[in-house]
Design an enzyme around this catalytic site. Structure first.
Site, PDB file in Angstrom:
ATOM      1  N   GLU A   1      31.309 -34.148  24.685  1.00  0.00           N
ATOM      2  CA  GLU A   1      31.844 -34.300  23.296  1.00  0.00           C
ATOM      3  C   GLU A   1      32.645 -32.810  23.008  1.00  0.00           C
ATOM      4  OE1 GLU A   1      29.138 -36.341  23.997  1.00  0.00           O
ATOM      5  OE2 GLU A   1      30.873 -37.485  24.289  1.00  0.00           O
TER       6      GLU A   1
ATOM      7  N   ASN B   1      30.727 -39.378  30.365  1.00  0.00           N
ATOM      8  CA  ASN B   1      32.009 -39.830  29.941  1.00  0.00           C
ATOM      9  C   ASN B   1      32.841 -38.747  30.244  1.00  0.00           C
ATOM     10  OD1 ASN B   1      30.631 -38.388  27.606  1.00  0.00           O
ATOM     11  ND2 ASN B   1      32.659 -38.386  26.775  1.00  0.00           N
TER      12      ASN B   1
ATOM     13  N   ASP C   1      33.379 -43.882  25.847  1.00  0.00           N
ATOM     14  CA  ASP C   1      32.226 -42.917  25.742  1.00  0.00           C
ATOM     15  C   ASP C   1      31.173 -43.556  26.491  1.00  0.00           C
ATOM     16  OD1 ASP C   1      30.790 -40.485  25.257  1.00  0.00           O
ATOM     17  OD2 ASP C   1      29.776 -41.547  23.666  1.00  0.00           O
TER      18      ASP C   1
HETATM   19  O1  LIG Z   1      28.388 -35.922  26.991  1.00  0.00           O
HETATM   20  C1  LIG Z   1      27.370 -35.308  26.968  1.00  0.00           C
HETATM   21  O2  LIG Z   1      27.305 -34.296  27.541  1.00  0.00           O
HETATM   22  C2  LIG Z   1      26.392 -36.033  26.109  1.00  0.00           C
HETATM   23  C3  LIG Z   1      25.202 -35.189  25.810  1.00  0.00           C
HETATM   24  C4  LIG Z   1      24.124 -35.864  25.256  1.00  0.00           C
HETATM   25  C5  LIG Z   1      22.944 -35.052  25.338  1.00  0.00           C
HETATM   26  O3  LIG Z   1      22.950 -34.043  25.833  1.00  0.00           O
HETATM   27  O4  LIG Z   1      21.848 -35.178  24.427  1.00  0.00           O
HETATM   28  C6  LIG Z   1      24.304 -37.254  24.860  1.00  0.00           C
HETATM   29  C7  LIG Z   1      25.467 -37.757  25.008  1.00  0.00           C
HETATM   30  N1  LIG Z   1      26.594 -37.131  25.667  1.00  0.00           N
HETATM   31  C8  LIG Z   1      25.696 -39.248  24.782  1.00  0.00           C
HETATM   32  O5  LIG Z   1      26.877 -39.564  25.085  1.00  0.00           O
HETATM   33  C9  LIG Z   1      24.899 -40.032  24.289  1.00  0.00           C
HETATM   34  O6  LIG Z   1      24.903 -41.324  23.783  1.00  0.00           O
HETATM   35  C10 LIG Z   1      23.415 -39.403  23.747  1.00  0.00           C
HETATM   36  C11 LIG Z   1      22.562 -39.822  23.062  1.00  0.00           C
HETATM   37  C12 LIG Z   1      21.635 -38.705  23.196  1.00  0.00           C
HETATM   38  C13 LIG Z   1      20.242 -38.773  22.196  1.00  0.00           C
HETATM   39  O7  LIG Z   1      19.590 -37.886  22.680  1.00  0.00           O
HETATM   40  O8  LIG Z   1      19.923 -39.612  21.747  1.00  0.00           O
HETATM   41  N2  LIG Z   1      22.237 -37.573  23.553  1.00  0.00           N
HETATM   42  C14 LIG Z   1      23.468 -38.034  24.141  1.00  0.00           C
END
Ligand SMILES: O=C(O)c1cc(C(=O)O)c2c(n1)C(=O)C(=O)c1cc(C(=O)O)[nH]c1-2
Ligand SMILES: O=C(O)c1cc(C(=O)O)c2c(n1)C(=O)C(=O)c1cc(C(=O)O)[nH]c1-2
Lengths: 583, 583
Positions: free
Chosen positions: A184, A268, A310
């Site tokens: 993100e 993503n 995403d």
């Molecule tokens: O694109 C990324 O680098 C990234 C990292 C993370 C993360 O490291 O926790 C999440 C997401 N995306 C993501 O899309 C996502 O749905 C998500 C949920 C969570 C969580 O811990 O509940 N982390 C992340």
């Protein structure tokens, strides 16, 4: 209740080399290299689980989302907190499991500002007398499992560019495999193998960019045409867009020792707004098979080319061998964010089946001849237009929360989400270290009004066997045992033991906060079976509580707050380890 | 094991009007106006307590010292957090006791900066459909017990002057009795009665200054000569020093409906350095009996005139009627910071006995003819000289942590401390809103090396019946039950059930953090007996953990860190309600 199809053939089973006979420990979050999260312990079973009670508890001291799996080696349990990522060793041989030592890596506090989804960590892992874990400020640490002394600490990313780490490493074959978070923030994703002895990099492979960076060479033999060609990590993007193209790595990595391959999914592409990046956006949102020693890619398959929503490809890839049309096949099983349960030949990348484990309206499944997903154009998120009622949402029909597989029942147990969303694509600017998203999202409960489900899935038959509806997303992990039980927790704080064959809830206990953690089980020094779980709501879905977000702003937490307002009236922040046993 | 002396006479018993027959609720922290913290429930008893198990848990969401008593009225439990002082109502009639409502008074965050001893609160109290509590930023709140709606909120102090509130109010006779904290900031202490309906002040009495301010008038009849005279709240101080003279009110208030009197103790005089304030420093460090309707003082007795060591007089005054030399006497029983257990005639202020419940070297007890304590001059803290090995310490042989009394055993159960200190008096300046202490202190374990004890005390015989040594100070409260059990928690996190007559530990459970809270018990909507405790280390003794203090600075937390370094290796911050029941 088992489908007759799977009852007639022999049940799927993980390869023995990736899921050896149970030693009563739980040394890595996935339990074994195959990622089954299945334990052969059966002292606690469907007959007696109703008597399960709390043996002891331990506070992590941090009231943020607790996603870590408590791991157990010998008579020591290792508990890792969210940022500031303190590792605690608890002595299971003493009453009340007192602290043996604690290790504090002192991560930079600014890391909290660039973590996308709460300040979570998915747990430590153990190998050869060492405990390995990642820190939010993008370091990897090796700690002496006996003494808690730091053996090495390697910086792998820069929080000023939005690079963080949240994943649990895979430790195998003298290496520690880790990846970077920050999709993100336009981080260019990679996976890396460190030498377990020194922390030095052995190999590093990017998930976007030229073939050389991606470690695509002569050995690369993808199954489908759309993965074939030179430098697709460059040519499937607008010029230079791959440099901020995401494809980060933060899910669980599995490993097949026989094939010498690891399997993991890049996240993503960045930004979310797909109109900014015409093309397939390789190598995001798929699954890579790589040689564990060299990092060379053997094949790749893209669950969601040209990601619209995403849909990080990071969900678990569980390694099983199963009978498929009369042949024993080596497969990986992957419940994707897009609502499909894929069975993929892990030697070739061929998709054997892709069945809906959750109903969606954003696409119509996979064309198995081309391997490509069939998008519903009326849900395509055109710029500056609010597209309504897209199901599933950005976190998908299922996020990172791992499934478990029992070869005793032949079933996969899947925690998943029932959410829809309104989405408006907007134009983002890339500025290093700041969010690079380009979408305004509002999520809401899906059809039926419940937001979560916990289902048993017959992989071969491709159908659901039973399901349990949950008021909130099913955001925690799963444990299956030879006691014919599956364990999982919900965001209200209930930790449940379910009959693995019928889905009947046989026991439940109210922990002090919502659960998004990964349950584990082990044989204690006293020979008895224990079950462990961290309670403490948070993560993306629970950030409304763990980060005290204002429920009036539905777009907060990238639109999740809109669906989760009620969570504030149901649970509180927490951070407690619960360990259960029979009386 | 009962002493023969008390076995021959009838046992002490609280006045019926102040401790009515048990209704299975626990509506105020002290359980009843007499402050016995004794419940007649006996389903859980010495025979079956070994089977006690966790029924449910709830996270307060705040990892600071949890001192509040969970109170229960009807089928609702009320849990109050440390700052930010959120009140939670839990529905005991539903599985897992889900949240009914929460009320957030939104205290000013700057209040945290002037709280002396962590950001604690000792609990809410209930009367007539309302829940009353204090906030750290010196407000008192009344909330509708059914709906959680605010009824009134009254500001009583100014955090810019160092005024905070941490005490549990006493609600009685249509009034809410509260006092101010801030003795370490030179706050001029007072007690106040608010109208329970409106929150408006009914009366207010200072603990220093002219008689009119102190509500000393014609009704005032102290027993001892040294409490007699005009305007002693002025004349026992250097000129004007009473204006920053402390005597704050933050302990528990008891109430005798027959006598129409309340009993409470003013805290230490400010500053700590006694050389700054020659004189008795009335009316600090003593006990006041006041008319509940008017606030008029009836008598006063000073435990520690001219305080040398921060010996706040705030410890509990438990109301009992007992046989004393052939006569039934109305007394209050008070274990003071100075190590003496006082039995005082609560109609007159006469000290019937003052026995050492803990060995000390700073004085030789009380001359009963004058009522004055006999100081050891070689422990007098002269300015700019380090006086070594003073026992007990500033927090005393016992701090606020309340005892319980069982009229079934006739014993008082006292959590106390075994600590000594080095002390150097230095010259402080009074600046409003900043610490006004004037002492550099370092505490250490007392003789034997353990820092806490939990003892049963025969009030009439004036002697200990049994004692349990604790590694750390015994900083939590006590519960006694008709099941011949006493419950308390230690700072390591163990919650214990002890045989009330023998001191045998019959059961213990490891909660997730150190315990400094007040246990309570109640009959649930299902007719079963439950026991409740908040876990979560902190307060003055636990601030090293709850406030992340540097263990290298022994003078931190006013010298407590010097003794508590090891606590960091034993427990973590927390904030969890545990509720136990039999299977
Ligand atoms: O694109 C990324 O680098 C990234 C990292 C993370 C993360 O490291 O926790 C999440 C997401 N995306 C993501 O899309 C996502 O749905 C998500 C949920 C969570 C969580 O811990 O509940 N982390 C992340
Ligand atoms: O003089 C005061 O106003 C005052 C206030 C408080 C408080 O409000 O908590 C404590 C003390 N003094 C004090 O002397 C003391 O030992 C103490 C211990 C604690 C605690 O919660 O652990 N508070 C206080």
């Amino acid at each position: 209740l088992l489908s007759s199809a799977s009852a007639q053939t022999s049940l799927p089973t993980p390869p023995a080399s990736a899921a050896p006979a149970d030693d009563g420990q739980w040394s890595m979050p996935t339990k074994n290299f195959a990622g089954t999260r299945y334990s052969e312990l059966s002292e606690i079973n469907t007959e007696n689980v109703r008597d399960l009670q709390v043996a002891f508890t331990f506070s992590t001291g941090v009231n943020k989302g607790q996603e870590a799996a408590p791991i157990v080696v010998g008579s020591t349990m290792y508990v890792l907190t969210p940022y500031p990522n303190i590792l605690y060793a608890l002595d299971l041989s003493q009453p009340g499991a007192p602290m043996k030592w604690q290790y504090n890596p002192k991560p930079a506090s600014a890391a909290q500002g660039v973590a996308c989804c709460d300040v979570v960590n998915r747990g430590p892992t153990y190998a050869d007398g060492r405990v390995f874990f990642t820190t939010l400020d993008a370091h990897v640490v090796a700690v002496n499992a006996e003494t808690g002394e730091e053996i090495w600490k390697t910086k792998l990313g820069d929080i000023n560019k939005g690079e963080t780490m949240t994943m649990a490493p895979l430790a195998a074959k003298g290496k520690v495999i880790v990846g970077i978070s920050g999709g993100e923030y336009g981080v260019r994703g990679w996976i890396q193998a460190l030498d377990a002895n020194t922390g030095k990099s052995v190999w590093k492979a990017y998930n976007t960019g030229p073939d050389a960076d991606v470690k695509i060479g002569s050995a690369f033999k993808p199954f489908y045409d759309s993965e074939k060609g030179k430098d697709l990590g460059v040519t499937t993007w607008p010029p230079d867009a791959w440099q901020q193209g995401g494809g980060t790595v933060w899910g669980f990595v599995t490993y097949d020792p026989d094939l010498n391959l690891i399997f993991y999914g890049p996240g993503n592409p960045g930004p979310w707004n797909p109109n900014q990046r015409p093309g397939d956006n390789k190598w995001t949102n798929g699954v890579f098979a790589r040689d564990i020693d060299t990092g060379e890619a053997l094949w790749f398959y893209q669950w969601n080319p040209h990601d619209l929503f995403d849909w990080d490809g990071i969900n678990e890839n569980i390694l099983l061998d199963l009978d498929w049309k009369g042949q024993r096949r080596k497969v990986l099983v992957h419940p994707d964010r897009n609502g499909l349960l894929y069975v993929v030949d892990r030697t070739t990348g061929e998709v054997l089946s892709a069945s809906f484990y959750h109903a969606v309206n954003a696409h119509q499944g996979v064309d198995l001849s081309t391997g490509r997903i069939k998008i519903n154009q009326d849900k395509y998120p055109l710029q500056n237009k609010v597209v309504r009622d897209i199901c599933p949402t950005a976190p998908g029909a299922k996020d990172w929360s791992p499934s478990a597989f029992s070869h005793k029942t032949g079933l996969l147990y899947i925690p998943h989400n029932n959410l829809c969303m309104d989405w408006e694509s907007v134009e983002p600017n890339y500025i290093a270290g700041t969010p690079y998203v380009g979408a305004e999202v509002r999520m809401m409960p899906g059809p039926g009004g419940h937001m979560g489900e916990f289902s048993a899935w017959d992989i071969v038959a491709g159908k659901e066997v039973w399901t349990i509806k949950e008021r909130f997303p099913a955001w925690g992990g799963t444990l299956a045992t030879a006691g014919d039980l599956v364990f999982y927790g919900n965001m209200e704080g209930w930790f449940k033991a379910v009959h693995a064959r019928t889905g009947e809830v046989l026991w439940q206990f109210k922990t002090d906060s919502g659960i998004i953690g990964q349950p584990t089980t082990y044989r204690g020094p006293d020979g008895r079976q224990y079950v462990a779980i961290l309670s403490g709501v948070g993560g993306w879905s629970g950030a409304i509580v763990s980060n005290d977000l204002d429920p009036r702003d539905g777009t907060a937490a990238m639109g999740f707050v809109n669906a989760m307002r009620e969570l504030k009236n149901v649970t509180t922040k927490g951070g407690t380890l619960y360990v259960f046993k029979l009386p």
